[in-house]
Design an enzyme around this catalytic site. Structure first.
Site, PDB file in Angstrom:
ATOM      1  N   GLU A   1       0.815  -1.223   0.000  1.00  0.00           N
ATOM      2  CA  GLU A   1       0.000   0.000   0.000  1.00  0.00           C
ATOM      3  C   GLU A   1       0.849   1.273   0.000  1.00  0.00           C
ATOM      4  O   GLU A   1       0.537   2.242  -0.698  1.00  0.00           O
ATOM      5  CB  GLU A   1      -0.917   0.003   1.233  1.00  0.00           C
ATOM      6  CG  GLU A   1      -1.791   1.218   1.348  1.00  0.00           C
ATOM      7  CD  GLU A   1      -2.751   1.337   0.173  1.00  0.00           C
ATOM      8  OE1 GLU A   1      -3.644   0.513   0.057  1.00  0.00           O
ATOM      9  OE2 GLU A   1      -2.573   2.281  -0.651  1.00  0.00           O
TER      10      GLU A   1
ATOM     11  N   GLY B   1       1.817   7.414  -0.673  1.00  0.00           N
ATOM     12  CA  GLY B   1       2.118   7.491   0.759  1.00  0.00           C
ATOM     13  C   GLY B   1       0.994   7.003   1.650  1.00  0.00           C
ATOM     14  O   GLY B   1       0.632   5.831   1.632  1.00  0.00           O
TER      15      GLY B   1
ATOM     16  N   GLU C   1      13.393  11.095  -2.883  1.00  0.00           N
ATOM     17  CA  GLU C   1      14.161   9.851  -2.918  1.00  0.00           C
ATOM     18  C   GLU C   1      15.631  10.171  -2.635  1.00  0.00           C
ATOM     19  O   GLU C   1      16.063  11.322  -2.771  1.00  0.00           O
ATOM     20  CB  GLU C   1      14.060   9.215  -4.308  1.00  0.00           C
ATOM     21  CG  GLU C   1      12.647   8.864  -4.726  1.00  0.00           C
ATOM     22  CD  GLU C   1      11.971   7.910  -3.756  1.00  0.00           C
ATOM     23  OE1 GLU C   1      12.460   6.783  -3.591  1.00  0.00           O
ATOM     24  OE2 GLU C   1      10.972   8.302  -3.144  1.00  0.00           O
TER      25      GLU C   1
ATOM     26  N   ILE D   1      -2.185   7.530   1.576  1.00  0.00           N
ATOM     27  CA  ILE D   1      -3.538   7.375   1.008  1.00  0.00           C
ATOM     28  C   ILE D   1      -3.789   5.897   0.700  1.00  0.00           C
ATOM     29  O   ILE D   1      -3.030   5.286  -0.050  1.00  0.00           O
ATOM     30  CB  ILE D   1      -3.693   8.172  -0.308  1.00  0.00           C
ATOM     31  CG1 ILE D   1      -3.355   9.647  -0.100  1.00  0.00           C
ATOM     32  CG2 ILE D   1      -5.100   8.005  -0.865  1.00  0.00           C
ATOM     33  CD1 ILE D   1      -3.372  10.469  -1.396  1.00  0.00           C
TER      34      ILE D   1
ATOM     35  N   LYS E   1       4.661   4.514  -9.837  1.00  0.00           N
ATOM     36  CA  LYS E   1       3.377   4.441  -9.132  1.00  0.00           C
ATOM     37  C   LYS E   1       2.231   4.219 -10.115  1.00  0.00           C
ATOM     38  O   LYS E   1       1.293   3.448  -9.841  1.00  0.00           O
ATOM     39  CB  LYS E   1       3.166   5.716  -8.308  1.00  0.00           C
ATOM     40  CG  LYS E   1       4.139   5.801  -7.123  1.00  0.00           C
ATOM     41  CD  LYS E   1       4.206   7.189  -6.534  1.00  0.00           C
ATOM     42  CE  LYS E   1       5.147   7.242  -5.340  1.00  0.00           C
ATOM     43  NZ  LYS E   1       5.453   8.616  -4.919  1.00  0.00           N
TER      44      LYS E   1
ATOM     45  N   ASP F   1       9.551   8.343 -10.529  1.00  0.00           N
ATOM     46  CA  ASP F   1       8.823   7.861  -9.347  1.00  0.00           C
ATOM     47  C   ASP F   1       7.318   7.828  -9.627  1.00  0.00           C
ATOM     48  O   ASP F   1       6.633   6.844  -9.295  1.00  0.00           O
ATOM     49  CB  ASP F   1       9.135   8.791  -8.172  1.00  0.00           C
ATOM     50  CG  ASP F   1       8.421   8.391  -6.903  1.00  0.00           C
ATOM     51  OD1 ASP F   1       8.876   7.444  -6.246  1.00  0.00           O
ATOM     52  OD2 ASP F   1       7.384   9.017  -6.587  1.00  0.00           O
TER      53      ASP F   1
ATOM     54  N   GLY G   1      12.445  14.937   4.044  1.00  0.00           N
ATOM     55  CA  GLY G   1      12.280  13.487   3.875  1.00  0.00           C
ATOM     56  C   GLY G   1      11.251  13.107   2.830  1.00  0.00           C
ATOM     57  O   GLY G   1      10.747  11.984   2.826  1.00  0.00           O
TER      58      GLY G   1
HETATM   59  N1  HSE Z   1       9.766  10.580  -3.178  1.00  0.00           N
HETATM   60  C1  HSE Z   1       8.406  10.186  -3.075  1.00  0.00           C
HETATM   61  C2  HSE Z   1       7.516  11.389  -3.271  1.00  0.00           C
HETATM   62  C3  HSE Z   1       8.166   9.559  -1.732  1.00  0.00           C
HETATM   63  O1  HSE Z   1       8.026  12.510  -3.192  1.00  0.00           O
HETATM   64  O2  HSE Z   1       6.321  11.229  -3.501  1.00  0.00           O
HETATM   65  C4  HSE Z   1       6.838   8.878  -1.594  1.00  0.00           C
HETATM   66  O3  HSE Z   1       6.695   7.825  -2.501  1.00  0.00           O
END
Ligand code: HSE
Length: 324
Positions: free
Chosen positions: A129, A134, A190, A136, A205, A201, A187
């Site tokens: 998940e 994140g 990546e 959601i 997803k 990224d 944070g």
């Molecule tokens: N680097 C990713 C972002 C972290 O900024 O969405 C979450 O997947």
């Protein structure tokens, strides 16, 4: 009370978030699962590193096999990031009879079929998940509450870092490089933020979302992808003049038997619901042929929001292990 032992592969942002949530909500989690959950081992590069979180030093290991081969560990949580060695560790854990939870979109998107089939062959659970959007719970929703639908569209803002950068550039006139550093410090980004800013990224997803929603696997490298690294202040100002905001949109739409998909920056009118999604927040639009339009909104990056999704998966597995 039954004990369930968990091994963490990685102790960065998401690993520490997951550890904190188990400490913070220990009693609630024990009530929900009927089990005592304990993180017994944590794979790190440097066990002696100073950390902001207090963890008994005996839990740290540099050797992945002390987790992957430990017969007492029921659940392996992979939060290392990157495709390898993360994917190999997950496969080894499954072959050793352990259920696996991961937040690693790159490893899941690159190895979707193999991870699913090895989990099934070894009669263990595999949950991911946290790999999309994140905190959601969109993957859970697609595969449970919404599974009676044929999906027509899945699109949204699924990268927190780029949304944070675009928001700060648009609303505060901040410089791209400064906001990127800020997103790294918070944070969101990546380890190598190229994956964020170049849209990779988001493509990872989208690949996972399409596999779940349409039963159609498209490798992330086959998704036409444009990031935000070339968006300038002038582009943002020009969009503003037109009453629009620039957002990095990941989109998949059914067109007859085909699905059209892409990741790219788009200008959205201010009246569009996605235009109001700011900073590290994500939003995913889903259109199903029964439910109609839905929008999921929440924090798409960050230690506790992503840890929340990891913990939800751990809890689901703990319930299943307890019921055996
Ligand atoms: N680097 C990713 C972002 C972290 O900024 O969405 C979450 O997947």
């Amino acid at each position: 009370m039954k004990k369930i032992k968990i091994g963490l592969l990685g102790f960065g942002n998401i690993g520490t978030g997951t550890y904190r949530i188990l400490e913070m909500n220990h009693r609630k989690i024990a009530e929900t699962t009927g089990c005592e959950l304990e993180i017994t081992r944590i794979l790190v590069n440097d066990p002696s590193k100073k950390r902001e979180i207090s963890v008994p030093s005996g839990k740290f290991t540099k050797d992945p096999d002390t987790i992957l081969n430990d017969p007492e560990i029921d659940i392996v949580v992979e939060v290392l990031g990157g495709i390898e060695p993360a994917a190999s560790y997950m496969l080894k854990a499954m072959k050793n009879g352990k259920s696996v939870v991961t937040a690693n979109k790159a490893a899941v998107a690159a190895n979707f079929a193999e991870l699913k089939s090895v989990a099934a062959a070894n009669n263990v659970l595999f949950r991911f998940e946290a790999s999309v959007a994140g905190g959601i719970p969109v993957l859970n929703a697609l595969s449970t509450a919404l599974s009676g639908n044929e999906f027509e569209e899945i699109s949204g803002i699924v990268n927190g870092t780029t949304n944070y950068i675009l928001t700060q550039m648009t609303e505060n006139g901040s410089a791209y490089e400064d906001v990127l550093k800020d997103a790294q410090a918070k944070g969101f980004a990546e380890a190598d933020p190229t994956a964020d800013v170049e849209g990779i990224d988001a493509a990872n997803k989208l690949s996972i979302l399409m596999a779940l929603a349409f039963g159609k696997y498209v490798a992330p490298s086959d998704i036409p992808t444009t990031g935000i690294s070339k968006i300038t202040k002038a582009d943002i100002d020009a969009a503003k003049e037109r009453g629009c905001k620039i957002k990095l949109l990941a989109s998949a739409k059914k067109n007859g038997n085909d699905v059209e998909y892409s990741v790219k920056p788009v200008e959205l009118p201010l009246s569009h619901p996605l235009a109001g999604v700011s900073n590290e927040f994500n939003a995913v639009f889903v259109t199903g042929n029964a439910v109609g339009e839905l929008m999921f909104y929440g924090r798409g990056a960050g230690s506790l929001p992503t840890g929340s999704a990891v913990m939800g998966d751990i809890i689901e597995i703990a319930k299943a292990v307890a019921a055996k």
